[in-house]
Design a protein around this motif. Structure first.
Motif, mmCIF file in Angstrom:
data_model
loop_
_atom_site.group_PDB
_atom_site.id
_atom_site.type_symbol
_atom_site.label_atom_id
_atom_site.label_comp_id
_atom_site.label_asym_id
_atom_site.label_seq_id
_atom_site.Cartn_x
_atom_site.Cartn_y
_atom_site.Cartn_z
ATOM 1 N N GLU A 84 0.836 -1.205 0.000
ATOM 2 C CA GLU A 84 0.000 0.000 0.000
ATOM 3 C C GLU A 84 0.868 1.251 0.000
ATOM 4 O O GLU A 84 0.585 2.227 -0.679
ATOM 5 C CB GLU A 84 -0.913 0.017 1.231
ATOM 6 N N ASN A 115 1.381 -0.218 13.193
ATOM 7 C CA ASN A 115 0.052 -0.285 13.812
ATOM 8 C C ASN A 115 -0.219 -1.666 14.403
ATOM 9 O O ASN A 115 -1.259 -2.276 14.180
ATOM 10 C CB ASN A 115 -1.039 0.114 12.815
ATOM 11 N N THR A 117 0.966 -4.620 13.785
ATOM 12 C CA THR A 117 1.057 -5.817 12.957
ATOM 13 C C THR A 117 2.450 -5.860 12.336
ATOM 14 O O THR A 117 3.130 -4.839 12.246
ATOM 15 C CB THR A 117 -0.005 -5.844 11.832
ATOM 16 N N GLY A 154 0.834 0.484 5.927
ATOM 17 C CA GLY A 154 -0.509 0.808 5.481
ATOM 18 C C GLY A 154 -0.571 2.128 4.747
ATOM 19 O O GLY A 154 0.367 2.927 4.763
ATOM 20 N N GLU A 155 -1.703 2.373 4.121
ATOM 21 C CA GLU A 155 -1.905 3.569 3.297
ATOM 22 C C GLU A 155 -1.799 4.868 4.099
ATOM 23 O O GLU A 155 -1.244 5.846 3.634
ATOM 24 C CB GLU A 155 -3.274 3.475 2.620
ATOM 25 N N GLN A 156 -2.334 4.868 5.322
ATOM 26 C CA GLN A 156 -2.310 6.059 6.170
ATOM 27 C C GLN A 156 -1.136 5.999 7.147
ATOM 28 O O GLN A 156 -0.662 4.920 7.481
ATOM 29 C CB GLN A 156 -3.624 6.159 6.971
#
Length: 179
Positions: A84, A115, A117, A154-156
């Protein structure tokens, strides 16, 4: 009765050995990276979680600095595919010990989380995320070595945790910050 005594002794010994073999986290000294570039640390350890741009030093004088992550663009041949987003860290090993240090050992205890993970390392021979993998360099006493490592995230933006350990039983330096 004898078998119960033997069993109780074995359980007690296992408990003692388990307590001795568990490395701790962030028992070294944390300071600003630029304040002591290339200098060993001689102060007693403080319990603190380092973040980007700070230095973590072990009692033997070995230290590591992790710069703030920057985004990178994996190539079509990067692994893992279809991340991502990707971020790349610049990691500097500062050898304030009296012995050479193999930088690839530092990555032996590496762990990365985004986050909460697992953050997978990116292997990218053809792109700007870098080839990834374990650095292969000997850092002589009084010298530094810098390498880059990219991870799929992740994307964010979110919380990134990067743990580094110079030997199997050493305390782990765990850096924490936004990525």
């Amino acid at each position: 009765m004898k078998s119960l005594t033997v069993l109780a002794s074995a359980v007690a010994a296992a408990g003692i050995l388990a307590g001795c073999g568990t490395p701790s986290v962030n028992q070294g000294k944390v300071s600003d990276a630029s304040a002591q570039a290339g200098q060993p640390v001689a102060e007693p350890p403080q319990l603190q979680t380092p973040t980007w741009g700070q230095r973590y030093a072990w009692d033997d004088g070995l230290a590591v600095e992790v710069a703030a992550p920057v985004e990178c663009n994996p190539s079509d041949t990067a692994s893992p595919q279809n991340a991502e987003r990707a971020v790349k860290f610049t990691i500097t090993v500062v050898n304030g010990t009296k012995k050479p240090f193999d930088a690839d050992v530092l990555s032996f205890g590496a762990d990365a989380q985004f986050n909460s993970t697992t953050a997978d390392p990116i292997f990218d021979l053809d792109g700007d995320c870098g080839e990834g993998g374990t650095p292969s360099a000997t850092v002589l006493p009084g010298r530094t070595y810098t390498y880059e490592q990219a991870f799929a995230v992740g994307e964010q933006q979110g919380e990134f945790q990067l743990g580094l350990q110079p030997t199997f039983m050493a305390d782990k330096a765990v850096f924490l910050g936004q990525a």
